[in-house]
Design a protein around this motif. Structure first.
Motif, PDB file in Angstrom:
ATOM      1  N   ALA A  25     149.376 -33.329  10.753  1.00 30.76           N
ATOM      2  CA  ALA A  25     148.232 -32.420  10.770  1.00 30.76           C
ATOM      3  C   ALA A  25     148.074 -31.699  12.091  1.00 30.76           C
ATOM      4  O   ALA A  25     147.321 -30.742  12.191  1.00 30.76           O
ATOM      5  N   CYS A  26     148.785 -32.162  13.127  1.00 28.26           N
ATOM      6  CA  CYS A  26     148.506 -31.669  14.478  1.00 28.26           C
ATOM      7  C   CYS A  26     149.202 -30.355  14.768  1.00 28.26           C
ATOM      8  O   CYS A  26     149.992 -30.241  15.709  1.00 28.26           O
ATOM      9  N   GLY A  27     148.939 -29.337  13.971  1.00 27.83           N
ATOM     10  CA  GLY A  27     149.451 -28.007  14.250  1.00 27.83           C
ATOM     11  C   GLY A  27     148.720 -27.387  15.420  1.00 27.83           C
ATOM     12  O   GLY A  27     147.633 -27.798  15.774  1.00 27.83           O
ATOM     13  N   ARG A  28     149.303 -26.353  16.026  1.00 25.05           N
ATOM     14  CA  ARG A  28     148.682 -25.713  17.180  1.00 25.05           C
ATOM     15  C   ARG A  28     148.381 -24.265  16.811  1.00 25.05           C
ATOM     16  O   ARG A  28     149.231 -23.393  16.913  1.00 25.05           O
ATOM     17  N   ASN A  29     147.150 -24.023  16.394  1.00 28.15           N
ATOM     18  CA  ASN A  29     146.784 -22.677  15.980  1.00 28.15           C
ATOM     19  C   ASN A  29     145.473 -22.238  16.618  1.00 28.15           C
ATOM     20  O   ASN A  29     144.750 -21.425  16.086  1.00 28.15           O
ATOM     21  N   LEU A  66     140.706 -26.914  20.849  1.00 29.36           N
ATOM     22  CA  LEU A  66     141.252 -27.705  19.743  1.00 29.36           C
ATOM     23  C   LEU A  66     141.415 -26.852  18.486  1.00 29.36           C
ATOM     24  O   LEU A  66     140.465 -26.221  18.031  1.00 29.36           O
ATOM     25  N   PRO A  67     142.604 -26.820  17.901  1.00 28.23           N
ATOM     26  CA  PRO A  67     142.811 -26.029  16.690  1.00 28.23           C
ATOM     27  C   PRO A  67     142.032 -26.585  15.501  1.00 28.23           C
ATOM     28  O   PRO A  67     141.702 -27.774  15.452  1.00 28.23           O
ATOM     29  N   TRP A  75     144.934 -35.354  21.042  1.00 31.93           N
ATOM     30  CA  TRP A  75     145.391 -33.981  21.274  1.00 31.93           C
ATOM     31  C   TRP A  75     145.573 -33.738  22.764  1.00 31.93           C
ATOM     32  O   TRP A  75     144.846 -34.283  23.601  1.00 31.93           O
ATOM     33  N   THR A  76     146.549 -32.931  23.126  1.00 33.64           N
ATOM     34  CA  THR A  76     146.740 -32.541  24.522  1.00 33.64           C
ATOM     35  C   THR A  76     146.908 -31.023  24.609  1.00 33.64           C
ATOM     36  O   THR A  76     147.402 -30.388  23.671  1.00 33.64           O
ATOM     37  N   PRO A  77     146.487 -30.412  25.712  1.00 27.27           N
ATOM     38  CA  PRO A  77     146.484 -28.943  25.822  1.00 27.27           C
ATOM     39  C   PRO A  77     147.866 -28.358  26.059  1.00 27.27           C
ATOM     40  O   PRO A  77     148.807 -29.041  26.454  1.00 27.27           O
ATOM     41  N   GLU A  99     138.292 -37.337  26.250  1.00 27.12           N
ATOM     42  CA  GLU A  99     139.455 -36.499  26.572  1.00 27.12           C
ATOM     43  C   GLU A  99     140.165 -37.068  27.794  1.00 27.12           C
ATOM     44  O   GLU A  99     139.913 -36.643  28.926  1.00 27.12           O
ATOM     45  N   GLY A 100     141.074 -38.009  27.542  1.00 28.27           N
ATOM     46  CA  GLY A 100     141.753 -38.663  28.646  1.00 28.27           C
ATOM     47  C   GLY A 100     142.647 -37.733  29.448  1.00 28.27           C
ATOM     48  O   GLY A 100     143.031 -38.055  30.578  1.00 28.27           O
ATOM     49  N   TRP A 101     142.962 -36.575  28.894  1.00 29.67           N
ATOM     50  CA  TRP A 101     143.854 -35.624  29.556  1.00 29.67           C
ATOM     51  C   TRP A 101     143.146 -34.739  30.572  1.00 29.67           C
ATOM     52  O   TRP A 101     143.804 -34.011  31.334  1.00 29.67           O
ATOM     53  N   VAL A 102     141.822 -34.763  30.619  1.00 27.59           N
ATOM     54  CA  VAL A 102     141.071 -33.815  31.441  1.00 27.59           C
ATOM     55  C   VAL A 102     141.403 -33.893  32.935  1.00 27.59           C
ATOM     56  O   VAL A 102     141.608 -32.853  33.577  1.00 27.59           O
TER      57      VAL A 102
END
Length: 334
Positions: A25-29, A66-67, A75-77, A99-102
């Motif tokens: 499901a993790c498409g990037r749109n 987030l798409p 999710w990651t940017p 958001e651990g990536w922030v």
């Protein structure tokens, strides 16, 4: 014991399939561009985007990272997200460990970026849990841990270093988040203060009304326990006198043990629980497995982490999804 082993093998297959569905499901749109003559706001996921858009109105250009249709926990940017955020004036993220990536994302912004990062959950009475989902979601930061150096801790307090990040799922917490968004917009763009305050009040009135509906309709119900697929409803259950039991942990892809599933099935039967709740952005396979084991049905309880493509087409929003949640809770707890 033979039944437990068989169930465990079946359960492992179910987990593997569910993980594949989530990844698929993790498409990037996602989309969005910087607008020069407005205050530019970058948000990390849907509820913050909706609140920011409502308060910002025509005075703000809000870009959501987030798409559509993607669950936010893992999710990651992308590179373009760093470019947009570097040029923006405000970067709104939930915080509380979601958001651990922030931290790394902010370090990667352009050196001349003047964007202000705002943790919009600041001020919410956060829920601490001993739940460890294996992904470090909600873990107390090193800085926070240092604040308590030298203090004596029991074993329980050492374990309880995870924060439930799902603040927005309660209208009470969402109201605090909306105030933080309003204040940050006014600080970044004081020329449009009146518009931000006016639009904030419209949003606040809607959140207060939603809070009143949950309180009025849930408080008299005789049953208070719900079983959910993902431990995302702590703020909702705390604020409205309910108790959640979850199949998975704070992250929807945490892996429960077969014995945990058997224990939940036993609880469902003993307490007369009639529905297992699942959510739409992740596989419902585990919820259905538990429901089959316990001989009950399933219902949607939406953590409002994002919209599906169909929900976007249907014009759904935070308020319609939360009212759908309320109706399903009323059905399950009658």
């Amino acid at each position: 014991m033979k039944r437990n082993k068989t169930y465990g093998r079946h359960f492992a297959v179910v987990i593997a399939l569910a993980a594949l569905l989530v990844l698929a499901a993790c498409g990037r749109n996602s989309a969005g561009t910087i607008v020069e003559d407005k205050v530019n706001v970058v948000t990390t996921f849907y509820p913050i985007y909706e609140f920011s858009s409502a308060i910002g109105g025509e005075d703000a250009n809000v870009i959501n990272l987030l798409p559509t249709g993607v669950e936010p926990h893992d999710w990651t940017p992308r590179g373009q997200d760093i470019v947009n955020t570097s040029k923006a004036q405000l970067f709104f993220y939930n915080g509380a460990g979601l958001e651990g990536w922030v931290p790394d994302f902010l370090k990667g912004l352009n050196a001349d970026s003047k964007v202000k990062a705002v943790e919009v959950s600041k001020g919410v009475d956060l829920i601490m849990t001993t739940e460890d989902d294996g992904h470090n979601h909600g873990a107390v930061s090193e800085e926070q841990d240092h604040e308590h150096e030298g203090e004596e801790h029991s074993d329980e307090s050492v374990d309880a270093k995870h924060t439930d990040p799902h603040t927005w799922v309660s209208p009470k917490s969402a109201l605090i988040m909306a105030k933080n968004i309003r204040d940050s917009l006014i600080e970044a763009d004081p020329d449009h203060k009146a518009g931000y305050e006016e639009r904030y009040q419209v949003l606040a009135d809607k959140l207060v009304q939603l809070d009143a509906e949950f309180t009025e309709k849930l408080s008299p119900l005789p049953n208070k326990e719900i079983v959910v697929s993902h431990q995302a409803f702590g703020y909702l259950t705390r604020d409205y006198g309910l108790q959640q039991h979850s199949i998975m942990g704070l992250s929807p892809d945490a892996e429960p043990r077969a014995q945990d599933m058997l224990n939940l099935a036993k609880l469902v039967k003993e307490e007369g629980i009639r529905y297992i709740f699942f959510e739409e952005l992740v596989s419902d396979r585990l919820a259905k497995t538990l429901a089959d084991e316990a001989g009950v049905d399933t219902l949607v309880l939406n953590p409002v982490e994002g919209l599906t493509e169909q929900q976007v087409k249907d014009g759904e929003d935070y308020f319609s999804l939360m009212r759908n949640n309320l109706q399903n809770l009323l059905l399950a707890l009658q």
